[in-house]
Design a protein around this motif. Structure first.
Motif, PDB file in Angstrom:
ATOM      1  N   GLN A 261       0.813  -1.212   0.000  1.00 48.88           N
ATOM      2  CA  GLN A 261       0.000   0.000   0.000  1.00 48.88           C
ATOM      3  C   GLN A 261       0.852   1.270   0.000  1.00 48.88           C
ATOM      4  O   GLN A 261       0.405   2.328  -0.440  1.00 48.88           O
ATOM      5  CB  GLN A 261      -0.939  -0.002   1.206  1.00 48.88           C
ATOM      6  N   ARG A 262       2.084   1.170   0.501  1.00 52.31           N
ATOM      7  CA  ARG A 262       2.985   2.332   0.530  1.00 52.31           C
ATOM      8  C   ARG A 262       3.536   2.668  -0.845  1.00 52.31           C
ATOM      9  O   ARG A 262       3.920   3.803  -1.101  1.00 52.31           O
ATOM     10  CB  ARG A 262       4.185   2.055   1.454  1.00 52.31           C
ATOM     11  N   ARG A 263       3.624   1.700  -1.737  1.00 54.58           N
ATOM     12  CA  ARG A 263       4.382   1.892  -2.975  1.00 54.58           C
ATOM     13  C   ARG A 263       3.580   2.557  -4.086  1.00 54.58           C
ATOM     14  O   ARG A 263       2.398   2.277  -4.260  1.00 54.58           O
ATOM     15  CB  ARG A 263       4.942   0.549  -3.464  1.00 54.58           C
ATOM     16  N   ARG A 264       4.268   3.416  -4.826  1.00 55.05           N
ATOM     17  CA  ARG A 264       3.735   4.040  -6.028  1.00 55.05           C
ATOM     18  C   ARG A 264       4.814   3.934  -7.097  1.00 55.05           C
ATOM     19  O   ARG A 264       5.845   4.615  -7.017  1.00 55.05           O
ATOM     20  CB  ARG A 264       3.392   5.525  -5.786  1.00 55.05           C
ATOM     21  N   THR A 265       4.598   3.067  -8.064  1.00 51.89           N
ATOM     22  CA  THR A 265       5.611   2.819  -9.101  1.00 51.89           C
ATOM     23  C   THR A 265       5.078   3.330 -10.430  1.00 51.89           C
ATOM     24  O   THR A 265       4.045   2.863 -10.917  1.00 51.89           O
ATOM     25  CB  THR A 265       5.929   1.319  -9.193  1.00 51.89           C
ATOM     26  N   PHE A 266       5.783   4.312 -11.019  1.00 52.62           N
ATOM     27  CA  PHE A 266       5.272   4.937 -12.235  1.00 52.62           C
ATOM     28  C   PHE A 266       6.417   5.367 -13.143  1.00 52.62           C
ATOM     29  O   PHE A 266       7.580   5.398 -12.746  1.00 52.62           O
ATOM     30  CB  PHE A 266       4.397   6.145 -11.878  1.00 52.62           C
TER      31      PHE A 266
ATOM     32  N   ALA B 244       6.290  -2.340 -16.689  1.00 54.89           N
ATOM     33  CA  ALA B 244       6.776  -2.531 -15.314  1.00 54.89           C
ATOM     34  C   ALA B 244       6.192  -1.519 -14.337  1.00 54.89           C
ATOM     35  O   ALA B 244       6.542  -1.541 -13.165  1.00 54.89           O
ATOM     36  CB  ALA B 244       8.306  -2.454 -15.293  1.00 54.89           C
ATOM     37  N   VAL B 245       5.301  -0.633 -14.801  1.00 48.34           N
ATOM     38  CA  VAL B 245       4.771   0.405 -13.915  1.00 48.34           C
ATOM     39  C   VAL B 245       3.274   0.201 -13.686  1.00 48.34           C
ATOM     40  O   VAL B 245       2.605  -0.539 -14.414  1.00 48.34           O
ATOM     41  CB  VAL B 245       5.028   1.820 -14.489  1.00 48.34           C
ATOM     42  N   ASP B 246       2.768   0.875 -12.666  1.00 42.80           N
ATOM     43  CA  ASP B 246       1.337   0.804 -12.346  1.00 42.80           C
ATOM     44  C   ASP B 246       0.579   2.042 -12.815  1.00 42.80           C
ATOM     45  O   ASP B 246      -0.647   2.018 -12.887  1.00 42.80           O
ATOM     46  CB  ASP B 246       1.151   0.627 -10.836  1.00 42.80           C
ATOM     47  N   SER B 247       1.298   3.114 -13.095  1.00 39.50           N
ATOM     48  CA  SER B 247       0.667   4.331 -13.617  1.00 39.50           C
ATOM     49  C   SER B 247       1.723   5.164 -14.331  1.00 39.50           C
ATOM     50  O   SER B 247       2.917   4.826 -14.306  1.00 39.50           O
ATOM     51  CB  SER B 247       0.013   5.145 -12.488  1.00 39.50           C
TER      52      SER B 247
ATOM     53  N   THR C  48      -3.508   1.632 -18.585  1.00 39.29           N
ATOM     54  CA  THR C  48      -2.664   2.209 -17.531  1.00 39.29           C
ATOM     55  C   THR C  48      -3.221   3.570 -17.096  1.00 39.29           C
ATOM     56  O   THR C  48      -3.507   4.417 -17.937  1.00 39.29           O
ATOM     57  CB  THR C  48      -1.224   2.404 -18.052  1.00 39.29           C
ATOM     58  N   PRO C  49      -3.394   3.802 -15.782  1.00 37.30           N
ATOM     59  CA  PRO C  49      -3.839   5.121 -15.323  1.00 37.30           C
ATOM     60  C   PRO C  49      -2.813   6.197 -15.702  1.00 37.30           C
ATOM     61  O   PRO C  49      -1.608   6.012 -15.521  1.00 37.30           O
ATOM     62  CB  PRO C  49      -3.928   4.957 -13.803  1.00 37.30           C
ATOM     63  N   VAL C  50      -3.313   7.335 -16.210  1.00 37.04           N
ATOM     64  CA  VAL C  50      -2.440   8.397 -16.718  1.00 37.04           C
ATOM     65  C   VAL C  50      -2.784   9.735 -16.066  1.00 37.04           C
ATOM     66  O   VAL C  50      -3.953  10.102 -15.974  1.00 37.04           O
ATOM     67  CB  VAL C  50      -2.582   8.538 -18.257  1.00 37.04           C
TER      68      VAL C  50
ATOM     69  N   GLU D 116     -12.166   6.261  -9.653  1.00 37.76           N
ATOM     70  CA  GLU D 116     -12.444   4.979 -10.308  1.00 37.76           C
ATOM     71  C   GLU D 116     -12.205   5.079 -11.817  1.00 37.76           C
ATOM     72  O   GLU D 116     -11.613   4.183 -12.430  1.00 37.76           O
ATOM     73  CB  GLU D 116     -13.892   4.532 -10.039  1.00 37.76           C
ATOM     74  N   GLU D 117     -12.664   6.183 -12.418  1.00 39.86           N
ATOM     75  CA  GLU D 117     -12.447   6.376 -13.854  1.00 39.86           C
ATOM     76  C   GLU D 117     -10.956   6.546 -14.165  1.00 39.86           C
ATOM     77  O   GLU D 117     -10.455   6.060 -15.182  1.00 39.86           O
ATOM     78  CB  GLU D 117     -13.230   7.602 -14.347  1.00 39.86           C
ATOM     79  N   TYR D 118     -10.248   7.239 -13.287  1.00 41.57           N
ATOM     80  CA  TYR D 118      -8.796   7.408 -13.453  1.00 41.57           C
ATOM     81  C   TYR D 118      -8.086   6.057 -13.377  1.00 41.57           C
ATOM     82  O   TYR D 118      -7.253   5.727 -14.236  1.00 41.57           O
ATOM     83  CB  TYR D 118      -8.265   8.365 -12.383  1.00 41.57           C
TER      84      TYR D 118
END
Length: 528
Positions: free
Chosen positions: A8-13, A102-105, A132-134, A240-242
């Motif tokens: 939950q801490r991670r943000r990989t983009f 390799a990224v989530d956003s 992919t969320p942008v 949710e849309e994002y």
């Protein structure tokens, strides 16, 4: 419990853009806010010798472009931010495509003067392949550019995605004063600060506050009108849309002057997704699973030329990666262990004992790992969608110094395994290098000479299209390969590839051989 909290801490983009839109500068400023660096390097400046922290390859420092994908991590407000800085130059777009697996956003940087450019559209298409969320950052608002509403219309039309501004510029050009945060309903007025973070911020909680008029003069009423128009025209922001990849929040600012970067980062930390599930050929992998899985999306030889090292970048998808623990190398079917796994802060490396889903770790490699390889705790699975795309330029590579033949073959092999270019073989001895652009040949030649002590020359070939060929009818495929023998090469995995001189010739062969399937990339399960 620890693994769930760490996920939950991670943000990989990744940060992506057309060349010169300011992607590397934005990366630097995010690192400044995160305390990862103390001063930002000036990108492409002839006046000072300091170079951007995320550009560590010598040829990048000379040209002022990001050639290799750098990985940078820093903590911010209780989260761990993992940035994958991608090459902006179109000649290296395939490296960027692979990084996007390799990224989530993604944060997409757009130049306010030039608007949507060719590479911007191409990168957005790759993001759409995986929903992919942008987020969009419209940069260079301190220059005389196009009106913000005009830019939004173009983004919606060309990128085919819904938009919702979450910050709004106070004027532009020389009169640019800062940004209003539509997400938090407050205003931050900044002084320009190119190399350090300006901590002093004026917070205006209400657009009707007279302080706004005192600070921005005639721009105050224009800002009120613009915000009223935005609230009337655009639907409220939907996370949710994002997350579904259908709506892109938009931010305005000037990365060079630290305007609007904080708003982008703080909102990103709040709404961007933590590590997501990943599709493998046999099943879907959930990041919360206790057993480890991960895949290699990039390989970089000679990251430190003094030590001649080769590092594979591994994205962790589930479980916990542990130093010196034994894992299964699925393709080779053997156990491997890594005693010095690294995390990255630009060119600085740090040995780690543990890593969690969303993290990218660097693994020292002796040549066993390839792009797309999967590591697990024993399960046989392979992650989807790490393809090679069709190159546009093809040249035969010839060893220019027969006395350095060993170094030549080692260098060409390692550089193409990195993904700098694609290597095809024809017959026993002919080596063909396929690339997206001419600059890759310069990089290969430069690195071959400076890192391997070998020399090469390139002979142009007449091809402009590559298609991986398969067929449910073995005889039909064999007949095609025999009749088109002069145009058939094999890729690194020994898959047959047909090279065509033109789109017209390619289409005529597609019509002539209806039982043969022509694929635009090497991952046949990926949408064409």
């Amino acid at each position: 419990m620890e693994q769930t909290e760490e996920i939950q801490r991670r943000r990989t983009f990744a940060i992506i853009s057309h060349p010169d839109a300011g992607k590397t500068t934005l990366t630097e400023k995010l690192l400044l806010f995160g305390g990862g660096i103390r001063t930002a390097g000036a990108v492409k400046s002839n006046k000072i010798t300091q170079t951007a922290a995320s550009d560590f390859m010598e040829i990048e420092k000379q040209r002022g472009i990001s050639v290799a994908t750098a990985v940078m991590s820093f903590p911010y407000k209780g989260k761990l931010i993992n940035i994958l800085d991608t090459p902006g130059h179109k000649d290296f777009s395939e490296d960027t495509y692979r990084t996007l697996t390799a990224v989530d956003s993604v944060i997409l940087v757009v130049d306010s003067v030039k608007g949507v450019e060719e590479q911007t559209e191409r990168l957005m298409q790759v993001c759409r392949m995986r929903d992919t969320p942008v987020m969009i950052f419209i940069n260079k608002m301190d220059r005389e550019g196009r009106p913000p509403f005009e830019l939004l219309d173009e983004l919606e039309e060309k990128l085919r995605i819904g938009l919702r501004p979450l910050s709004w510029p106070i004027s532009s050009g020389q009169d640019f004063r800062g940004v209003y945060n539509l997400h938090e309903k407050n205003l931050h007025l900044f002084r320009p600060g190119k190399t350090v973070v300006e901590e002093e911020r004026l917070l205006v909680e209400d657009l009707n506050d007279p302080v706004l008029d005192q600070q921005t003069g005639s721009n105050a009423q224009r800002l009120r009108d613009d915000v009223a128009l935005i609230e009337g025209v655009y639907d409220p922001f939907s996370r949710e849309e994002y997350l579904a990849g259908r709506l892109a929040p938009v931010f305005f600012g000037s990365a060079l002057n630290n305007f609007g970067v904080r708003e982008l980062l703080e909102t990103f930390v709040e709404i961007a997704p933590p590590p997501l599930h990943r599709e493998a050929h046999v099943r879907t992998v959930d990041p919360r699973e206790p057993t480890f899985t991960g895949f290699v999306f990039k390989i970089h030889a000679n990251l430190d030329p003094r030590h001649r090292d080769r590092i594979a970048f591994l994205r962790i998808c589930s479980g916990t990666f542990e130093r010196s623990k034994s894992f299964l190398h699925v393709r080779q079917g053997k156990q491997v262990r890594f005693t010095n796994p690294y995390s990255f802060m630009a060119e600085k490396k740090q040995v780690i004992d543990q890593a969690f889903p969303g993290d990218v770790v660097g693994l020292y490699d002796r040549g066993d790992l390839k792009i797309g390889d999967t590591l697990t705790e024993g399960e046989i699975l392979e992650f989807q969608g790490i393809p090679s795309f069709s190159p546009a330029i093809f040249k035969e590579v010839i060893n220019a110094d027969p006395m350095r033949s060993k170094q030549f073959h080692k260098g060409i092999s390692q550089l193409t395994e990195e993904g700098v270019a694609q290597m095809f073989t024809q017959g026993k001895n002919k080596l063909i290098v396929g690339t997206v652009g001419e600059l890759q040949y310069e990089v290969i030649s430069y690195r071959l000479e400076h890192e391997y002590g070998a020399a090469c020359r390139f002979e142009p070939l007449p091809y402009s299209r590559a298609r991986w060929v398969t067929s449910p009818d073995a005889r039909a495929l064999e007949e095609f390969l025999r009749f088109r023998d002069r145009n058939i090469v094999h890729d690194k995995d020994d898959k047959p590839v047909y090279l065509a001189e033109s789109e017209w010739i390619l289409n005529s062969n597609i019509e002539k051989y209806p039982k043969v399937v022509f694929h635009t990339n090497s991952d046949f399960k990926l949408a064409q």
